[in-house]
Design a protein around this motif. Structure first.
Motif, PDB file in Angstrom:
ATOM      1  N   TYR A   1       5.495   3.962   1.559  1.00 31.65           N
ATOM      2  CA  TYR A   1       5.027   2.687   1.043  1.00 31.65           C
ATOM      3  C   TYR A   1       5.069   1.523   2.305  1.00 31.65           C
ATOM      4  N   TYR A   2       3.836   0.882   2.398  1.00 33.37           N
ATOM      5  CA  TYR A   2       3.575  -0.084   3.573  1.00 33.37           C
ATOM      6  C   TYR A   2       3.410  -1.505   2.687  1.00 33.37           C
TER       7      TYR A   2
ATOM      8  N   ARG B   1      -4.772   6.059   2.235  1.00 37.79           N
ATOM      9  CA  ARG B   1      -3.872   4.732   1.970  1.00 37.79           C
ATOM     10  C   ARG B   1      -4.642   3.944   0.675  1.00 37.79           C
ATOM     11  N   GLU B   2      -3.753   3.819  -0.153  1.00 32.66           N
ATOM     12  CA  GLU B   2      -4.131   2.968  -1.667  1.00 32.66           C
ATOM     13  C   GLU B   2      -3.475   1.524  -1.584  1.00 32.66           C
TER      14      GLU B   2
ATOM     15  N   THR C   1       8.148   2.932   4.472  1.00 29.65           N
ATOM     16  CA  THR C   1       9.405   3.075   4.092  1.00 29.65           C
ATOM     17  C   THR C   1       8.823   4.369   2.971  1.00 29.65           C
ATOM     18  N   GLN C   2       9.660   5.626   3.059  1.00 26.48           N
ATOM     19  CA  GLN C   2       9.289   6.668   2.050  1.00 26.48           C
ATOM     20  C   GLN C   2      10.175   6.605   0.788  1.00 26.48           C
ATOM     21  N   VAL C   3       9.265   6.624  -0.036  1.00 24.33           N
ATOM     22  CA  VAL C   3       9.787   6.943  -1.550  1.00 24.33           C
ATOM     23  C   VAL C   3       9.517   8.228  -2.025  1.00 24.33           C
TER      24      VAL C   3
ATOM     25  N   PHE D   1       0.770  -1.109   0.073  1.00 23.56           N
ATOM     26  CA  PHE D   1       0.044   0.110   0.068  1.00 23.56           C
ATOM     27  C   PHE D   1       0.978   1.304   0.229  1.00 23.56           C
ATOM     28  N   ARG D   2       0.373   2.391  -0.311  1.00 29.03           N
ATOM     29  CA  ARG D   2       0.964   3.549  -0.218  1.00 29.03           C
ATOM     30  C   ARG D   2       0.078   4.806   0.323  1.00 29.03           C
TER      31      ARG D   2
END
Length: 121
Positions: free
Chosen positions: A91-92, A44-45, A115-117, A36-37
């Protein structure tokens, strides 16, 4: 039981990055695993789901992202190619047991810390 994501960072538009989701305390191949992000100010999608031998993608990432698994390492990956600024998000990874493919984050039992993108030039 724990999921740990890694691999995020700053990437230029059009570039690539690979995220990893390592599990401990349970075996990932017995679960549906999803990425997910969540971007600032947005819900959250779901991005991609790995379920047994099948994979599923959101339309926004289809053809650019690939989800895969390494059972020996108990790890699921998200290869992100041709990234765009709109891919910027935390992002999860998440895992669930149960029947049927679902994009609803509520039914996922286990979550990583994210974690960040960031996609930017």
């Amino acid at each position: 039981v724990q999921l740990v994501e890694s691999g995020g960072g700053l990437v230029q538009p059009g570039g690539s990055v690979r995220l990893s989701c390592a599990a401990s305390g349970f075996t990932l191949d017995s679960y549906d695993v999803a990425w997910f992000r969540q971007a600032p100010g947005k819900e959250r999608e779901g991005v991609s789901i790995h379920r047994g031998g099948s994979t599923y993608y959101a339309d926004s990432v289809k053809g650019r992202f690939t989800i895969s698994s390494d059972n020996a390492k108990n790890t699921v990956y998200l290869q992100m190619n041709s990234v765009k600024p709109e891919d910027t998000a935390v992002y999860y990874c998440a895992a669930r047991s149960g029947w049927g493919v679902t994009w609803d984050p509520i039914v996922y039992e286990y979550w990583g810390q994210g974690t960040q993108v960031t996609v930017s030039s």
